[in-house]
Design an enzyme around this catalytic site. Structure first.
Site, mmCIF file in Angstrom:
data_model
loop_
_atom_site.group_PDB
_atom_site.id
_atom_site.type_symbol
_atom_site.label_atom_id
_atom_site.label_comp_id
_atom_site.label_asym_id
_atom_site.label_seq_id
_atom_site.Cartn_x
_atom_site.Cartn_y
_atom_site.Cartn_z
ATOM 1 N N GLU A 105 0.838 -1.212 0.000
ATOM 2 C CA GLU A 105 0.000 0.000 0.000
ATOM 3 C C GLU A 105 0.869 1.256 0.000
ATOM 4 O OE1 GLU A 105 -2.358 -1.452 3.401
ATOM 5 O OE2 GLU A 105 -4.127 -1.090 2.151
ATOM 6 N N GLU A 125 -3.694 -9.590 3.722
ATOM 7 C CA GLU A 125 -4.464 -9.312 4.947
ATOM 8 C C GLU A 125 -5.583 -10.301 5.194
ATOM 9 O OE1 GLU A 125 -3.387 -7.115 2.798
ATOM 10 O OE2 GLU A 125 -2.742 -5.276 3.805
#
Ligand code: CAA
Ligand code: NAI
Length: 698
Positions: A105, A125
């Site tokens: 990210e 995740e």
């Protein structure tokens, strides 16, 4: 500036380097350090562009998972990423090792991304029961479209750099040192800007607005991610990227991230992440204990287990000698191995050449003397103490000094086997699970004389051959099967009292177990269970229910005979309820004057799972498992326990130990001694503790 992030200059390019070993996780200090270093780079008049890189073995492996569950300290990762994205100088992410989760990210917040060919990127995740919470679900689909983004985010799989380049996640693959490559890339950029921001890329995601791809993914996940909360929320978040302006999409992602974080599944999966990494930590066998080299191996017995064990060595490139007592048995074992490999080739998961290479690493023999050069020998002959002791006596005479002598026994005493050799320190249990070439769990069983370097060798070799190695103590059934005994006993008692096998299996499957106890019994073999029962009866130990004897007398041995607790149609492994079994059960109830009662699924699950917990607590207190979390790993990898429930011991913690104990006491009133609560469970419940807290104290 904080030390974990450093700023320096290479010519006209500023380099921001994250140094937070082992994996540069984005702790609070790193987040603050990134902001400070960015400011420094922007203020440095000599720097026309900036490079962001990770020191050591990797770029950034994501958020600091150890910080989860605590209130997050400022700065927020979203703010850090926004600062990079809005920077007035172009920023290039230089990726090596892995860019995962928050790490990717951050890279998506940079204006350009370059990587070495061996690097991997991903948003894993979902494996922790959460979703990318720092813009990943909004930025990735803007680069690659919803379809690819959904695949990556709902699977969590890592993508190799060349593929990521092809998909448009990376701008370039660089040769040699990643920072050098990124600096060269940055030097060629126009410092004037504007610099491309992923958030502004609308064209790709616009095409996905109103697409059927989201509902299709939801439906697919109902099957492939049954019972899981986060994958569906990942789809919601990616859909928001397609349908909402960027800032609103981010807000939606935040909301969904919060829902996942608050869900018990994320706590369970994060527990599993750390549990898997704790198994290698053995207090009196530190990580630097020198292991013995294992360049060659041997396996005794080419039956159900031996063949699979030999395949494990060959798969890891370790030459293995396979010993049998007759040519016929040897041929049969080799044929099974060849058939297993051919099946994998047919599925396209192995090349013909690789299959041949692996087969060539397996040398069959009928001569014990051929084992003389093996560094590790694994015995997998009949489960009979006299046979095993005879084999070990003869092995002792031929094996070279220092060879690790392992037994795959599932129930016998390691010390009694070791005692017939002249070198009990070299003897250890390596308890594989069936099918041994598939199942990931390996219980490494420590005997009272086993040397520390032999333990280190078995644990390490287990990992090398693709297993999850967990150290356990030497007791009947070791840890996994020991706990399975009271579990199976409850299953049979429930049936005696009024439930049907298919009801028990369904209740547990609906709860999340991969398989119910009766379907599992049919897979393992009713005859095998019966034999263990006979031995335990002879030893005066608790031994399950006479229902097994009746089934055995009916010659219903399970899948192998087409009938056990269930019946099976030819060529099918689907368990079908059978009236003959119902009649047998009814007859048993009548004989013992048991009036059947309706039993709820809730009672079934509690009695089965708490039977595991209670026995697990006893094994833990006796030191047969080093940690409660080790027991959880055993159940996840060996018995199809759902990872999102964290394993039996974590599950008990999540229910609350006083509540678990109260139920166990109620069962004890009903059925007596077999429900005697584990003293450790009583103590922890009384002091308001948990198995997790107990692990931390050790
Ligand atoms: N946070 C904290 N610690 C971490 C970590 C993380 N993200 N990733 C790894 N570690 C720790 C491990 O616990 C381990 O510690 P010990 O040595 O004390 O046991 C150590 O780093 C080394 O890890 P491995 O043994 O797993 O090393 P490896 O080389 O086999 O694998 C890896 C490295 C591929 C990075 C692997 O550790 C991994 O997959 N890590 C998790 C990655 C991940 O899930 N990232 C997403 C985090 S969530 C997120 O980022 C949310 C968000 O969007 C804000
Ligand atoms: P099996 O009966 O399929 O195979 C045993 C093999 O050993 C036979 O092929 C036999 O010919 C051979 N053998 C017997 N004596 C020998 C000797 N002296 N030298 C060389 N070979 C000899 O049995 P299985 O199921 O493979 O079990 C082997 C061991 O693995 C047992 O100790 C068992 O408890 C254990 N085990 C079995 C599991 C299972 O699910 N089947 C799971 C975990 C452990």
């Amino acid at each position: 500036m904080t030390q974990v992030v450093q700023y320096s200059r290479r010519g006209a390019v500023g380099v921001i380097l994250v140094e937070n070993p082992p994996v540069n996780a984005l702790s609070q200090a790193v987040r603050q350090g990134l902001l400070d270093a960015l400011r420094q780079g922007l203020e440095d008049d000599g720097a026309r562009a900036l490079v962001l890189a990770g020191g050591g073995r990797t770029f950034i492996a994501g958020a600091d998972i150890a910080e989860f569950g605590r209130p997050l300290a400022a700065p927020d990762l979203n703010d850090v990423i926004a600062a990079f994205e809005d920077a007035a100088k172009p920023v290039v992410a230089a990726i090596h090792g892995t860019a995962l989760g928050g790490g990717l990210e951050v890279a998506l917040g940079c204006h350009y991304r370059v990587a070495v060919a061996k690097a991997m990127v991903g948003l894993p995740e979902v494996k922790l029961g959460i979703l990318p919470g720092a813009g990943g679900t909004q930025r990735l689909p803007r680069l690659v479209g919803a379809h690819v983004a959904l695949t990556m985010i709902t699977s969590g799989e890592f993508v190799p750099a060349p593929k990521a380049h092809e998909l448009g996640i990376l701008d370039a693959i660089v040769e040699g040192d990643p920072v050098d490559g990124a600096v060269r890339f940055a030097e060629a950029l126009d410092p004037a800007g504007p610099h491309p921001r992923v958030r502004d890329r609308a064209e790709r995601i616009a095409a996905d607005r109103g697409s059927a791809v989201f509902d299709e993914k939801r439906r697919a996940l109902e099957k492939t991610a049954r019972g899981l909360f986060a994958p569906q929320r990942c789809v919601d978040a990616v859909q928001a990227a397609a349908e909402l302006p960027f800032e609103e999409g981010l807000k939606r992602e935040r909301e969904l991230f919060g829902q996942c974080m608050a869900h018990p599944q994320s706590k369970a999966l994060i527990h599993v992440f750390f549990a898997e990494r704790a198994i290698g930590k053995i207090p009196d066998v530190p990580a630097d204990t020198p292991a013995r080299p294992v360049a060659t191996a041997a396996v005794l017995g080419a039956g159900t287990m031996g063949g699979g064990i030999a395949m494990n060595f060959a798969n890891a490139g370790i030459p293995v000698t396979l010993l049998e007592t007759s040519q016929e048995a040897l041929d049969r074992g080799l044929a099974t191995i060849a058939r297993n490999y051919a099946g994998t080739v047919a599925k396209g998961r192995l090349t013909q050449a690789e299959m041949e290479r692996r087969l060539s690493l397996i040398t069959p023999t009928l001569d014990m003397a051929a084992l003389a050069e093996a560094d590790m020998v694994v015995e997998a002959v009949f489960e009979d103490m006299a046979v095993k002791q005879d084999v070990f006596r003869r092995l002792d005479a031929v094996a070279k000094p220092g060879a690790v002598l392992a037994t795959n026994t599932s129930t016998l005493d390691i010390d009694a086997i070791a005692a017939v050799t002249s070198r009990p320190a070299d003897v250890i249990g390596m308890h594989f699970f069936s099918p041994a070439n598939v199942m990931k769990l390996l219980e490494v069983v420590r005997g009272s004389a086993t040397a520390k370097d032999v333990i280190a060798t078995a644990m390490q070799t287990g990992r090398k051959i693709g297993k999850v190695s967990v150290l356990v103590g030497n007791c009947d059934g070791f840890v996994g099967n020991r706990m399975l005994m009271p579990y199976s006993r409850q299953a049979e008692l429930l049936v005696e009292e009024g439930a049907w096998p298919e009801q028990v299996d369904k209740a547990l499957q609906d709860w999340g177990m991969a398989m119910g106890p009766f379907a599992m019994g049919d897979l393992a073999g009713v005859d095998v269970t019966w034999r263990i029962r006979q031995r335990r009866l002879a030893e005066g130990k608790a031994a399950g229910s006479p229902l097994t004897d009746r089934l055995y007398l009916m010659e219903r041995y399970g899948q192998k005979t087409g009938a056990g607790w269930y019946r099976y149609e030819a060529g099918s492994r689907t368990p079908l309820p059978d009236d003959a079994v119902k009649r047998m059960i009814e007859n048993h109830r009548e004989t013992h004057q048991i009036r059947p009662r309706a039993i709820s699924d809730e009672e079934i699950v509690k009695r089965m799972i708490y039977a595991l917990v209670n026995e697990g607590a006893k094994a833990l207190e006796e030191g047969m498992a080093l940690r409660a979390s080790d027991i959880d790993v055993i159940y996840l990898y060996g018995y199809g326990f759902p990872a999102w429930r964290g394993g039996p011991m974590h599950y008990a913690d999540s229910v609350g130990l006083p509540a678990v104990l109260a139920d166990i006491r109620a069962f004890q009133q009903h059925s007596g001694a077999e429900w005697t609560p584990a003293p450790l469970l009583e103590r922890l419940a009384a002091e308001g503790g948990s198995f997790a807290a107990h692990d931390r104290r050790r």
